[in-house]
Design a protein around this motif. Sequence first.
Motif, short mmCIF file in Angstrom:
data_model
loop_
_atom_site.label_atom_id
_atom_site.label_comp_id
_atom_site.label_asym_id
_atom_site.label_seq_id
_atom_site.Cartn_x
_atom_site.Cartn_y
_atom_site.Cartn_z
N GLY A 114 0.77 -1.24 0.00
CA GLY A 114 0.00 0.00 0.00
C GLY A 114 0.80 1.28 0.00
N TYR A 115 2.10 1.19 -0.21
CA TYR A 115 2.94 2.39 -0.26
C TYR A 115 2.96 2.94 -1.68
N LYS A 116 2.72 4.23 -1.81
CA LYS A 116 2.76 4.87 -3.12
C LYS A 116 4.19 5.19 -3.53
N GLU A 117 5.07 5.36 -2.54
CA GLU A 117 6.46 5.66 -2.80
C GLU A 117 7.34 4.57 -2.19
N PRO A 118 8.03 3.77 -3.00
CA PRO A 118 8.91 2.72 -2.47
C PRO A 118 9.97 3.26 -1.51
N GLY A 119 10.40 4.49 -1.75
CA GLY A 119 11.41 5.08 -0.87
C GLY A 119 10.90 5.23 0.55
N TYR A 120 9.64 5.58 0.69
CA TYR A 120 9.07 5.73 2.03
C TYR A 120 9.01 4.37 2.73
N PHE A 121 8.63 3.34 1.98
CA PHE A 121 8.62 1.99 2.55
C PHE A 121 10.01 1.58 3.00
N SER A 122 11.02 1.87 2.17
CA SER A 122 12.39 1.49 2.51
C SER A 122 12.84 2.16 3.80
N ARG A 123 12.50 3.42 3.98
CA ARG A 123 12.86 4.13 5.22
C ARG A 123 12.11 3.56 6.42
N PHE A 124 10.83 3.25 6.21
CA PHE A 124 10.01 2.66 7.27
C PHE A 124 10.58 1.32 7.71
N PHE A 125 10.94 0.48 6.74
CA PHE A 125 11.46 -0.85 7.06
C PHE A 125 12.79 -0.74 7.79
N LYS A 126 13.68 0.10 7.33
CA LYS A 126 14.99 0.24 7.97
C LYS A 126 14.86 0.77 9.38
N LEU A 127 13.96 1.70 9.59
CA LEU A 127 13.73 2.24 10.93
C LEU A 127 13.19 1.17 11.86
N GLY A 128 12.30 0.31 11.35
CA GLY A 128 11.67 -0.70 12.20
C GLY A 128 12.52 -1.93 12.43
N VAL A 129 13.38 -2.29 11.46
CA VAL A 129 14.13 -3.54 11.53
C VAL A 129 15.60 -3.30 11.87
N GLY A 130 16.11 -2.13 11.53
CA GLY A 130 17.50 -1.84 11.81
C GLY A 130 18.43 -2.12 10.65
N MET A 131 17.88 -2.51 9.52
CA MET A 131 18.66 -2.72 8.30
C MET A 131 17.75 -2.54 7.10
N SER A 132 18.34 -2.36 5.93
CA SER A 132 17.53 -2.17 4.73
C SER A 132 16.81 -3.45 4.35
N ALA A 133 15.77 -3.31 3.55
CA ALA A 133 15.01 -4.48 3.09
C ALA A 133 15.91 -5.41 2.28
N GLY A 134 16.77 -4.84 1.43
CA GLY A 134 17.66 -5.66 0.63
C GLY A 134 18.64 -6.45 1.49
N MET A 135 19.19 -5.80 2.51
CA MET A 135 20.12 -6.49 3.40
C MET A 135 19.39 -7.57 4.20
N TYR A 136 18.16 -7.29 4.62
CA TYR A 136 17.39 -8.30 5.35
C TYR A 136 17.17 -9.54 4.50
N ARG A 137 16.87 -9.34 3.22
CA ARG A 137 16.66 -10.46 2.31
C ARG A 137 17.95 -11.28 2.19
N LYS A 138 19.08 -10.62 2.06
CA LYS A 138 20.35 -11.33 1.89
C LYS A 138 20.73 -12.14 3.12
N THR A 139 20.45 -11.57 4.30
CA THR A 139 20.88 -12.22 5.54
C THR A 139 19.86 -13.20 6.10
N SER A 140 18.68 -13.28 5.48
CA SER A 140 17.60 -14.11 6.02
C SER A 140 17.19 -15.24 5.08
N VAL A 141 17.98 -15.51 4.05
CA VAL A 141 17.65 -16.58 3.12
C VAL A 141 17.69 -17.91 3.84
N ILE A 142 16.63 -18.71 3.70
CA ILE A 142 16.55 -20.02 4.33
C ILE A 142 17.12 -21.05 3.38
N SER A 143 18.14 -21.74 3.82
CA SER A 143 18.80 -22.74 2.96
C SER A 143 18.05 -24.05 3.01
#
Length: 298
Positions: free
Chosen positions: A269-298
């Motif tokens: 529901g975000y109209k601006e991906p940039g706003y989502f990226s800032r929201f995610f980083k603020l809430g999780v402590g890392m960027s969405a891209g970094m979270y994806r890289k570090t959370s891959v389930i093998s």
Amino acid sequence: RDFCLSRGLGDVYKRQGESFIRKDVGLAHVEDIAFRSRGLGWEIEPHRHDKLTQIICTFDDSWVVQLDDKRYELSGNWLVLIPAGVVHGFVFEPNIQGYVVSLNQDALEGTCDADPQSTLPELLWVPSVIEFRDRQQIERFMTYIKLLKDELVSAEAEQGLAINRLVQMILLTVKRQQHLQAVSAGSSGRESKVLLAFRHLIEQNYTKHLSVQDYAKQLHVSVSTLNRLCQGQLNESPKSIIHQRLISEAKRRLIYTRQSVEEIAYTLGYKEPGYFSRFFKLGVGMSAGMYRKTSVIS
């Protein structure tokens, strides 16, 4: 794809469960936990079902449950309710005794909605981990499951009606156990209803980004009352709970789908991906891209 399934119960219901739904052969399926998990070393890797709600119950046994990013170590008599869409995985003790009840989400919603007075639809939105503390309740619950299992392979008249009624009794027992657990934790009945309704509304509207005031208005309570209930019972503010639901869904999609960060932002529901990226980083402590890289389930 909406999600990726590895081996385990996920594969079983990817192959059998989802086709079972498409062929419209009914509302429910029941099987022993050991039937699938024994051949998988008693470990079911994290996965999710978009069209199945599941109830897992075990008695006098130990197991580990993952529900999204939460982990529970259970021992004794437990019931776990897993609504559609929730990522879940298990590690069972060898030769564990218990059942997996899988329910067709679309048919289940229709069954629950048929009674406008029913509060059972609330169960379809929030995962629950519930301890059975009454032996009589355990025996009653097991009777319903065994009857459902028998009914599913019978050829009696009005089979569909019987299955619907048994599923409703199983869900009603879950609802009663939730209530008993809430009462034992000191939560009043009215407070529990408000909080469950709040969760239900969040599940329906989290991609619309409604304000706390909007939710309070729909719940017919003041913002201060909603804040007091959330802080008192959940140790979180209403705004934080709303944000957690968005973050939870973002995490699921980052791990279990191939959507880009931009696509996930629009999906949520975000109209601006940039706003989502800032929201995610603020809430999780890392960027969405970094979270994806570090959370891959093998």
